[in-house]
Enzyme design. Sequence first.
Site, short mmCIF file in Angstrom:
data_model
loop_
_atom_site.label_atom_id
_atom_site.label_comp_id
_atom_site.label_asym_id
_atom_site.label_seq_id
_atom_site.Cartn_x
_atom_site.Cartn_y
_atom_site.Cartn_z
N ILE A 35 0.89 -1.25 -0.07
CA ILE A 35 0.08 0.00 -0.01
C ILE A 35 0.82 1.30 -0.02
CG2 ILE A 35 -2.04 -1.01 1.07
CD1 ILE A 35 -1.04 0.07 3.68
N LYS A 94 5.23 2.83 -0.36
CA LYS A 94 6.79 2.72 -0.58
C LYS A 94 7.33 4.25 -0.50
CE LYS A 94 10.37 0.55 -3.41
NZ LYS A 94 10.29 -0.10 -4.65
N GLY A 95 8.32 4.13 0.40
CA GLY A 95 9.30 5.30 0.75
C GLY A 95 10.59 4.94 0.50
N ARG A 96 11.37 6.05 1.26
CA ARG A 96 13.14 5.90 1.30
C ARG A 96 13.35 4.78 2.42
NH1 ARG A 96 14.16 11.99 3.88
NH2 ARG A 96 12.52 11.57 5.91
N TYR A 97 12.52 4.58 3.10
CA TYR A 97 12.81 3.58 4.22
C TYR A 97 12.57 2.22 3.91
CZ TYR A 97 7.69 4.01 4.92
OH TYR A 97 6.63 4.05 4.74
N GLY A 98 11.63 2.04 2.98
CA GLY A 98 11.03 0.63 2.70
C GLY A 98 9.71 0.66 2.13
N GLU A 99 9.00 -0.60 2.31
CA GLU A 99 7.62 -0.56 1.89
C GLU A 99 6.61 -0.77 2.99
OE1 GLU A 99 9.13 -3.08 -1.93
OE2 GLU A 99 8.03 -4.25 -0.37
N VAL A 100 5.32 -0.37 2.76
CA VAL A 100 4.33 -0.63 3.69
C VAL A 100 3.49 -1.64 3.08
CG1 VAL A 100 2.60 0.27 4.74
CG2 VAL A 100 4.66 1.68 4.73
N ASP A 137 10.62 14.69 12.59
CA ASP A 137 10.31 14.59 10.92
C ASP A 137 8.80 14.51 10.92
OD1 ASP A 137 10.60 14.23 8.29
OD2 ASP A 137 10.81 11.98 8.48
#
Length: 502
Positions: free
Chosen positions: A210, A212-218, A332
Amino acid sequence: MPLLSSSKLSMESRKEDSEGTAPAPPQKKLSCQCHHHCPEDSVNSTCSTDGYCFTIIEEDDSGGHLVTKGCLGLEGSDFQCRDTPIPHQRRSIECCTGQDYCNKHLHPTLPPLKNRDFAEGNIHHKALLISVTVCSILLVLIIIFCYFRYKRQEARPRYSIGLEQDETYIPPGESLKDLIEQSQSSGSGSGLPLLVQRTIAKQIQMVKQIGKGRYGEVWMGKWRGEKVAVKVFFTTEEASWFRETEIYQTVLMRHENILGFIAADIKGTGSWTQLYLITDYHENGSLYDYLKSTTLDTKGMLKLAYSSVSGLCHLHTGIFSTQGKPAIAHRDLKSKNILVKKNGTCCIADLGLAVKFISDTNEVDIPPNTRVGTKRYMPPEVLDESLNRNHFQSYIMADMYSFGLILWEIARRCVSGGIVEEYQLPYHDLVPSDPSYEDMREIVCIKRLRPSFPNRWSSDECLRQMGKLMMECWAHNPASRLTALRVKKTLAKMSESQDIKL
């Protein structure tokens, strides 16, 4: 002294020696030379016996040779004159009976050294052989064990959190709400036990990605039919995963306006690793997504704002007790890190950059993380690098600047007089879509610009007060900014004046 050796016989009895027997005993008293073995009544190193004269040579502890001469009585002398090798001892004896002082001419010699060395070497060789054999067998057994263990792991599904039959620690019928309530009532206040967390992580079924970002995926997943959110961190973001897990499991951290933490676990083998953070699932997604697709009335705006600042206020507030909670700054804050619940309230998420205040030592616990916040939401003191990193209140005030921008995003989507603006990010008209530090520094620090207010706000009392509130949050001077508690109280009064129950 005991003499347990055999004889090399004198000339008179060499025949008997070759047959393995001692020389025949004398028929009369025999005089013998004595040395180191003289009786107390001996005269001129002489002794007399009805048995044998002997000479013995042996090696002492220092490697020297010791020669002993004397008399052997008849009884038992036959046995003592027989040469029986003694392990680890070099010695030799010769006996005679031919004439008086016959042992004066006896010169026994020590057995060759190589015999003992060979025996000892043989023993050492056997010991080495046995040791090597035992070690080899153990090594083979270890290799076999490791191989079968590896094959067993390989036979498991590669999907890292596939459903497994491991429900030993969670009775059937227990819901996530039940488990969390039990953990809170147990008094620990720091979340579910680690074993329960690991069990939940193993039993989750991944349904769909659902985000995706700089840290990983959700991912949206399911545990016993209940929807959960699974944040899968890249291995490069281990510090963020560890920090966020640590913050979520802080004592007394759970709050209705902080994203509900369920479990954290590390999955993988030597070749791959995945870091999981499992939380409550909110289908409305982030505040950013929600505002893009949804317009608000005054009540909806105040609910979003009040619930957001309530979560921030809980973060910022330290609780002093036997099981206290440290004050925490987010670092943040942005609309993408706030989630919207079904009931129209918010909860704060993404605590990977959070810092804690250690009141006992008056120190700031900063995570060892190379990741930095979002440039668009950075306050002027961060952009111009004037923030005092050793002063916790600096981080609190930095959060309040970012929260002022979030209030602006919310207020723009509130309809008044039938008018509403399209959703936009703060500073959308002043910087590029992916601004640099220099872009933000010029606008925020040098020109001291802030997001502009639509003209319609001046004709709506609630929006006018919201505008005043956000201006006091994003003030250039950190000391002039409102605290989260002050903003919370102001929003509560605004709701009362509008006859709105939050």
